[in-house]
Design an enzyme around this catalytic site. Structure first.
Site, PDB file in Angstrom:
ATOM      1  N   GLU A  12      23.629 -50.041 -24.306  1.00  0.00           N
ATOM      2  CA  GLU A  12      23.295 -48.644 -24.559  1.00  0.00           C
ATOM      3  C   GLU A  12      22.930 -48.440 -26.033  1.00  0.00           C
ATOM      4  O   GLU A  12      23.180 -49.305 -26.874  1.00  0.00           O
ATOM      5  CB  GLU A  12      24.477 -47.742 -24.195  1.00  0.00           C
ATOM      6  CG  GLU A  12      24.778 -47.744 -22.716  1.00  0.00           C
ATOM      7  CD  GLU A  12      25.943 -46.839 -22.347  1.00  0.00           C
ATOM      8  OE1 GLU A  12      26.055 -46.506 -21.171  1.00  0.00           O
ATOM      9  OE2 GLU A  12      26.760 -46.484 -23.230  1.00  0.00           O
ATOM     10  N   CYS A  37      19.452 -51.763 -18.575  1.00  0.00           N
ATOM     11  CA  CYS A  37      20.365 -52.183 -17.515  1.00  0.00           C
ATOM     12  C   CYS A  37      20.664 -53.680 -17.622  1.00  0.00           C
ATOM     13  O   CYS A  37      19.821 -54.474 -18.044  1.00  0.00           O
ATOM     14  CB  CYS A  37      19.763 -51.912 -16.151  1.00  0.00           C
ATOM     15  SG  CYS A  37      19.439 -50.187 -15.779  1.00  0.00           S
ATOM     16  N   GLU A  57      20.810 -55.819 -15.255  1.00  0.00           N
ATOM     17  CA  GLU A  57      19.932 -56.620 -14.403  1.00  0.00           C
ATOM     18  C   GLU A  57      18.647 -57.001 -15.130  1.00  0.00           C
ATOM     19  O   GLU A  57      18.169 -58.128 -15.046  1.00  0.00           O
ATOM     20  CB  GLU A  57      19.551 -55.868 -13.125  1.00  0.00           C
ATOM     21  CG  GLU A  57      20.702 -55.304 -12.364  1.00  0.00           C
ATOM     22  CD  GLU A  57      20.968 -53.849 -12.738  1.00  0.00           C
ATOM     23  OE1 GLU A  57      21.391 -53.592 -13.889  1.00  0.00           O
ATOM     24  OE2 GLU A  57      20.765 -52.979 -11.883  1.00  0.00           O
ATOM     25  N   CYS A  81      19.081 -50.083  -9.956  1.00  0.00           N
ATOM     26  CA  CYS A  81      18.277 -48.869  -9.986  1.00  0.00           C
ATOM     27  C   CYS A  81      16.816 -49.204  -9.647  1.00  0.00           C
ATOM     28  O   CYS A  81      16.414 -50.368  -9.581  1.00  0.00           O
ATOM     29  CB  CYS A  81      18.381 -48.192 -11.350  1.00  0.00           C
ATOM     30  SG  CYS A  81      17.455 -49.022 -12.663  1.00  0.00           S
ATOM     31  N   CYS A  84      14.926 -51.416 -12.178  1.00  0.00           N
ATOM     32  CA  CYS A  84      15.293 -52.839 -12.087  1.00  0.00           C
ATOM     33  C   CYS A  84      14.689 -53.481 -10.839  1.00  0.00           C
ATOM     34  O   CYS A  84      14.271 -54.640 -10.881  1.00  0.00           O
ATOM     35  CB  CYS A  84      16.807 -52.992 -12.096  1.00  0.00           C
ATOM     36  SG  CYS A  84      17.535 -52.662 -13.720  1.00  0.00           S
TER      37      CYS A  84
HETATM   38 ZN    ZN Z   1      18.578 -50.677 -13.646  1.00  0.00          ZN
END
Ligand code: ZN
Length: 131
Positions: A44, A53, A55, A87, A90
């Protein structure tokens, strides 16, 4: 490499997640076509749109070492402890880098059962690219 070992790798790296804002510790692991396991964690930033993310970090790390993802594992328990699925962003990246046959495995942070899918099931009409 067994799915259980991949899940262990994804769970293990969760402690390195940089999540000062959400506290959502997500870890991922990619099995590559070369047989290597490449980890990734959520990262983050104070400018929230710059977060990445776990992934995608893992898949980008696979590209960095010249490999192709064959299985993507996400260990990111939701607030109720259940596994979280990747998500949409990803999934789109996974489609381009691993193709519709890419295996997706999600796990919680305990020893609970894993859930599996093939990317083409999760993103059946995503744009196809020449690979
Ligand atoms: Zn993601």
């Amino acid at each position: 490499m067994t799915p259980t070992a991949l899940v262990a790798a994804a769970r293990e790296c969760r402690s390195n997640a940089h999540v000062p804002y959400s506290k959502f510790r997500a870890g991922a692991a990619v099995l590559t076509d070369q047989g290597d396991v490449v980890p990734g964690v959520i990262v983050e930033n104070v400018s929230l749109g710059l977060a990445m993310c776990a992934e995608r970090v893992a898949m980008f790390n696979a590209v960095t070492v010249g490999a192709t993802p064959t299985t993507l594992v996400l260990a990111a328990p939701d607030t109720d402890g259940s596994p979280t699925w990747p998500c949409g962003a990803c999934l789109q990246v996974a489609l381009e880098l691993g193709g519709p046959e890419l295996g997706i495995v999600v796990a919680d942070d305990e020893d609970g059962p894993h859930q599996r899918a093939v990317l083409g099931e999760l993103l059946p009409r995503g744009p196809r690219v020449e690979r």
